[in-house]
Design a protein around this motif. Structure first.
Motif, mmCIF file in Angstrom:
data_model
loop_
_atom_site.group_PDB
_atom_site.id
_atom_site.type_symbol
_atom_site.label_atom_id
_atom_site.label_comp_id
_atom_site.label_asym_id
_atom_site.label_seq_id
_atom_site.Cartn_x
_atom_site.Cartn_y
_atom_site.Cartn_z
ATOM 1 N N LYS A 256 16.945 -6.134 5.572
ATOM 2 C CA LYS A 256 17.962 -6.244 6.615
ATOM 3 C C LYS A 256 17.315 -6.538 7.965
ATOM 4 O O LYS A 256 17.811 -7.376 8.738
ATOM 5 C CB LYS A 256 18.778 -4.949 6.686
ATOM 6 N N ALA A 257 16.220 -5.836 8.247
ATOM 7 C CA ALA A 257 15.525 -6.062 9.518
ATOM 8 C C ALA A 257 14.960 -7.478 9.587
ATOM 9 O O ALA A 257 15.020 -8.134 10.634
ATOM 10 C CB ALA A 257 14.410 -5.030 9.682
ATOM 11 N N GLU B 156 12.760 4.859 -4.574
ATOM 12 C CA GLU B 156 12.444 5.005 -3.154
ATOM 13 C C GLU B 156 11.926 3.692 -2.575
ATOM 14 O O GLU B 156 12.322 3.278 -1.474
ATOM 15 C CB GLU B 156 11.410 6.107 -2.962
ATOM 16 N N ALA B 157 11.045 3.019 -3.310
ATOM 17 C CA ALA B 157 10.490 1.755 -2.836
ATOM 18 C C ALA B 157 11.575 0.697 -2.705
ATOM 19 O O ALA B 157 11.593 -0.077 -1.734
ATOM 20 C CB ALA B 157 9.394 1.270 -3.780
ATOM 21 N N SER B 158 12.496 0.650 -3.661
ATOM 22 C CA SER B 158 13.585 -0.327 -3.605
ATOM 23 C C SER B 158 14.510 -0.047 -2.427
ATOM 24 O O SER B 158 14.977 -0.972 -1.756
ATOM 25 C CB SER B 158 14.377 -0.302 -4.915
ATOM 26 N N GLY B 159 14.775 1.228 -2.174
ATOM 27 C CA GLY B 159 15.609 1.586 -1.032
ATOM 28 C C GLY B 159 14.979 1.186 0.282
ATOM 29 O O GLY B 159 15.649 0.643 1.174
ATOM 30 N N ASP B 160 13.664 1.419 0.413
ATOM 31 C CA ASP B 160 12.962 1.002 1.627
ATOM 32 C C ASP B 160 13.013 -0.517 1.788
ATOM 33 O O ASP B 160 13.176 -1.037 2.900
ATOM 34 C CB ASP B 160 11.503 1.456 1.577
ATOM 35 N N ALA B 161 12.873 -1.244 0.665
ATOM 36 C CA ALA B 161 12.873 -2.704 0.724
ATOM 37 C C ALA B 161 14.209 -3.251 1.213
ATOM 38 O O ALA B 161 14.248 -4.267 1.925
ATOM 39 C CB ALA B 161 12.535 -3.284 -0.655
ATOM 40 N N TYR C 184 0.817 -1.206 0.000
ATOM 41 C CA TYR C 184 0.000 0.000 0.000
ATOM 42 C C TYR C 184 0.858 1.266 0.000
ATOM 43 O O TYR C 184 0.533 2.239 -0.697
ATOM 44 C CB TYR C 184 -0.959 -0.019 1.189
ATOM 45 N N ALA C 185 1.960 1.280 0.743
ATOM 46 C CA ALA C 185 2.807 2.467 0.780
ATOM 47 C C ALA C 185 3.509 2.703 -0.546
ATOM 48 O O ALA C 185 3.664 3.852 -0.994
ATOM 49 C CB ALA C 185 3.840 2.340 1.902
ATOM 50 N N ASP C 186 3.934 1.635 -1.212
ATOM 51 C CA ASP C 186 4.717 1.790 -2.441
ATOM 52 C C ASP C 186 3.873 2.286 -3.611
ATOM 53 O O ASP C 186 4.424 2.703 -4.642
ATOM 54 C CB ASP C 186 5.392 0.468 -2.812
#
Length: 280
Positions: A247-248, A237-242, A228-230
């Motif tokens: 990592k988490a 930006e979406a790839s960077g967040d992913a 929903y956010a992407d």
């Protein structure tokens, strides 16, 4: 499957929405005004969102299934409620809608599956589309209905509908208010699967049970947020967040459990949703 029926009170009037728990970690929520094809009003809306909140907060619930009692899923706004809106202005509209944002389902951090068993119109169609996955009974009827009532695309319909079927088809369904059957809805991408009516709920619960058994609740919660956010972000930006989210996930116990259960050929024992996974 064992189940425990929860009711809001011992009132002589039926609860407008029912909730029961099904193994293995499913909350089944049923719109319960069958004599009115589960038409939407303020009482039903308030109870529905309350039960969604309860299911979202219950660590034993991993998946939510929403359906309707009787022959319909939700035939849209109750005509009595529409008349009240006309007489009550903004206050009447808030009361009929239940005073809650209609896109609330998308913020529930668990999969929400609609089992559309019959008529699905107007605000009822909004609720079905705001679920993450939709199964529909063969022949079930869908209509936006808004233009034919002198209304606009209400409660997030203009946000969700073009994302599912594209702008041109969304305009068709909104402008015309025409009725489409489940089979055409599936061709458009409005529903994931069409099922014979007598098998609909079993199929939806079967699918929900598979998610509850084999998929990490935390993984599903994070992926739902991503999807929903992407939609409002660019690819970079979406790839960077992913990358950061991945990592988490690699640091969580669920990753170790997922690998171990696969190698040991056993059912995974994932923990409830990790609170830190539900950050911004």
């Amino acid at each position: 499957m064992a189940s425990t029926l929860r009711r809001m009170s011992e009132s002589t009037s039926p609860d407008p929405v029912l909730s029961e728990r099904r193994d293995p970690g499913i909350a089944l929520i049923t719109l319960n005004r069958p004599d009115r094809l589960n038409a939407w009003n303020g009482e039903l809306a308030g109870r529905y969102f309350q039960l969604l909140d309860e299911a979202a907060a219950d660590p034993d619930v991993k998946v939510i299934v929403v359906t309707g009692a009787g022959r319909g899923f939700c035939a849209g706004a109750d005509m009595d409620a529409l008349q009240a809106i006309g007489g009550g202005g903004a206050a009447g509209a808030d009361n009929a809608a239940g005073g809650r944002p209609q896109y609330h389902t998308t913020t529930v951090p668990k999969p929400v599956i609609a089992a559309v068993n019959g008529a699905c119109a107007g605000i009822g169609m909004v609720q079905a589309l705001m679920c993450d996955i939709r199964f529909a009974a063969a022949g079930a009827k869908f209509t936006t209905a808004f233009a034919r009532r002198g209304l606009i695309a209400e409660y997030g319909m203009s946000w969700i509908l073009p994302r599912l079927v594209g702008p041109a088809r969304a305009m068709d369904l909104l402008f015309s208010g025409r009725v489409i059957l489940a089979e055409e809805a599936a061709e458009m991408g409005l529903v994931n699967e069409v099922v014979p009516a007598e098998h609909l709920l079993d199929r939806a619960l079967e699918y929900a049970a598979e998610l509850a058994t084999y998929s990490s609740p935390t993984s599903m919660a994070v992926m739902k947020q991503q999807v929903y956010a992407d939609q409002t972000q660019g690819l970079i930006e979406a790839s960077g967040d992913a990358i950061e989210l991945m990592k988490a996930s690699l640091r969580r116990p669920d990753f170790k459990e997922g690998v171990s259960s696969y190698l040991q050929k056993r059912t995974p024992a994932f923990a409830p949703i990790a609170p830190e996974a539900l950050g911004s």
